[in-house]
Motif scaffolding. Sequence first.
Motif, PDB file in Angstrom:
ATOM      1  N   UNK A  17       0.829  -1.212   0.000  1.00  0.00           N
ATOM      2  CA  UNK A  17       0.000   0.000   0.000  1.00  0.00           C
ATOM      3  C   UNK A  17       0.861   1.258   0.000  1.00  0.00           C
ATOM      4  N   UNK A  18       2.051   1.171   0.586  1.00  0.00           N
ATOM      5  CA  UNK A  18       2.960   2.318   0.631  1.00  0.00           C
ATOM      6  C   UNK A  18       3.786   2.449  -0.638  1.00  0.00           C
ATOM      7  N   UNK A  19       3.610   1.504  -1.571  1.00  0.00           N
ATOM      8  CA  UNK A  19       4.325   1.576  -2.832  1.00  0.00           C
ATOM      9  C   UNK A  19       5.697   0.954  -2.818  1.00  0.00           C
ATOM     10  N   UNK A  20       5.979   0.122  -1.851  1.00  0.00           N
ATOM     11  CA  UNK A  20       7.290  -0.526  -1.763  1.00  0.00           C
ATOM     12  C   UNK A  20       7.392  -1.616  -2.826  1.00  0.00           C
ATOM     13  N   UNK A  21       8.423  -1.576  -3.621  1.00  0.00           N
ATOM     14  CA  UNK A  21       8.616  -2.594  -4.643  1.00  0.00           C
ATOM     15  C   UNK A  21       9.190  -3.860  -4.016  1.00  0.00           C
ATOM     16  N   UNK A  22       9.159  -4.952  -4.752  1.00  0.00           N
ATOM     17  CA  UNK A  22       9.728  -6.207  -4.241  1.00  0.00           C
ATOM     18  C   UNK A  22      11.215  -6.036  -3.937  1.00  0.00           C
ATOM     19  N   UNK A  23      11.908  -5.305  -4.795  1.00  0.00           N
ATOM     20  CA  UNK A  23      13.344  -5.091  -4.585  1.00  0.00           C
ATOM     21  C   UNK A  23      13.584  -4.285  -3.318  1.00  0.00           C
ATOM     22  N   UNK A  24      12.756  -3.257  -3.094  1.00  0.00           N
ATOM     23  CA  UNK A  24      12.899  -2.456  -1.877  1.00  0.00           C
ATOM     24  C   UNK A  24      12.573  -3.265  -0.632  1.00  0.00           C
ATOM     25  N   UNK A  25      11.549  -4.101  -0.739  1.00  0.00           N
ATOM     26  CA  UNK A  25      11.189  -4.948   0.392  1.00  0.00           C
ATOM     27  C   UNK A  25      12.316  -5.911   0.708  1.00  0.00           C
ATOM     28  N   UNK A  26      12.920  -6.461  -0.352  1.00  0.00           N
ATOM     29  CA  UNK A  26      14.033  -7.387  -0.144  1.00  0.00           C
ATOM     30  C   UNK A  26      15.219  -6.697   0.506  1.00  0.00           C
ATOM     31  N   UNK A  27      15.462  -5.443   0.116  1.00  0.00           N
ATOM     32  CA  UNK A  27      16.610  -4.718   0.649  1.00  0.00           C
ATOM     33  C   UNK A  27      16.355  -4.179   2.061  1.00  0.00           C
ATOM     34  N   UNK A  28      15.126  -3.788   2.326  1.00  0.00           N
ATOM     35  CA  UNK A  28      14.846  -3.143   3.603  1.00  0.00           C
ATOM     36  C   UNK A  28      14.273  -4.077   4.655  1.00  0.00           C
ATOM     37  N   UNK A  29      13.427  -4.987   4.259  1.00  0.00           N
ATOM     38  CA  UNK A  29      12.692  -5.776   5.238  1.00  0.00           C
ATOM     39  C   UNK A  29      13.384  -7.047   5.673  1.00  0.00           C
ATOM     40  N   UNK A  31      12.438 -10.428   7.262  1.00  0.00           N
ATOM     41  CA  UNK A  31      11.189 -11.152   7.466  1.00  0.00           C
ATOM     42  C   UNK A  31      11.193 -11.841   8.824  1.00  0.00           C
ATOM     43  N   UNK A  32      10.208 -11.494   9.645  1.00  0.00           N
ATOM     44  CA  UNK A  32      10.049 -12.116  10.945  1.00  0.00           C
ATOM     45  C   UNK A  32       9.303 -13.436  10.798  1.00  0.00           C
ATOM     46  N   UNK A  33       8.245 -13.394  10.032  1.00  0.00           N
ATOM     47  CA  UNK A  33       7.461 -14.569   9.688  1.00  0.00           C
ATOM     48  C   UNK A  33       6.729 -14.227   8.402  1.00  0.00           C
ATOM     49  N   UNK A  34       6.024 -15.171   7.846  1.00  0.00           N
ATOM     50  CA  UNK A  34       5.352 -14.962   6.568  1.00  0.00           C
ATOM     51  C   UNK A  34       4.452 -13.722   6.613  1.00  0.00           C
ATOM     52  N   UNK A  35       4.769 -12.731   5.771  1.00  0.00           N
ATOM     53  CA  UNK A  35       3.949 -11.532   5.666  1.00  0.00           C
ATOM     54  C   UNK A  35       4.271 -10.434   6.652  1.00  0.00           C
ATOM     55  N   UNK A  36       5.282 -10.601   7.507  1.00  0.00           N
ATOM     56  CA  UNK A  36       5.608  -9.599   8.537  1.00  0.00           C
ATOM     57  C   UNK A  36       7.095  -9.278   8.498  1.00  0.00           C
ATOM     58  N   UNK A  37       7.416  -7.993   8.539  1.00  0.00           N
ATOM     59  CA  UNK A  37       8.795  -7.553   8.363  1.00  0.00           C
ATOM     60  C   UNK A  37       9.172  -6.482   9.387  1.00  0.00           C
TER      61      UNK A  37
END
Length: 289
Positions: A17-29, A31-37
Amino acid sequence: MDRIGLPPAYTRPEAAAAGLTRAQLRDDGVRVTRGAYVSTAVPLGLRAACLAALPVLPAGTVFSHRTAATLLGAPLRAGWPVHLTVPPGTHRPRRARFAAHVCALGEGDVTTEHGLPLTSGVRTWLDLAGLLPPGELLAVGDALMRAGHLDAATLAHRLAGTTGRRGVVTARALAGHLTPLAASCPESLVRHALLSSDLPGPEVQVPVQDPRGRVVAHADLGYRRWKIAVEYEGRQHAERAQFDRDIDRYSLMAADGWLVLRFGHAVLGRLGTVVDRTRRALISRGATW
């Protein structure tokens, strides 16, 4: 992540919803568990992990057991798995690094701390009674009392109505020995070693008086009748200012006839040494029991 407007802990839908791309999520997040970062911009601590996971867990989830105890200030090592409790009839989450328990929690069993639903101090301590060694359980109870999450009256009332629960016998045996005066986990472990021996039970934070009756020091543990002090010295006692204060305190105690037994970290692996030396000190002072 501030430019995208996400909090330090977030879910995958929030990232999208915030516009984070998959690449940005991979670089920033992380993963604590499925769907949570949790963002790499903040440390991946226990609280952040729980805050991130809570939105993707079933409704009514409450963090419990070792996880709740750690978040309430108990001296347990924070780590995986994260323990949580869900109500009966709720889908039991099966997630890597999470341990789910199913139980109906009653009145007084749930509290909120750090923005998270946790089992209360009394419920958490009783949950751990069947899981921790007695010495650790005593240390956890002392810490929960010290932090204001557990009190003797509430615990006694709860134990009076508890039967057939795993660990309840141990909990009853230790409940009367819990104290908010214990200053640290090692001190609690040393005290438990003495309590579980045949020696007289030690007092906690024993006042040491000078000949005029003024309190000039306090001993971690001790026997006022025989002027014997039992001290646990952690790493902070090696700091110059603390070392100087200790020297002054011990000389005051010795000047008024106190025998001081000092123990360090190494003794935690051989607590029988504490019992043996305390026994010899008591005998040297003419104690009988």
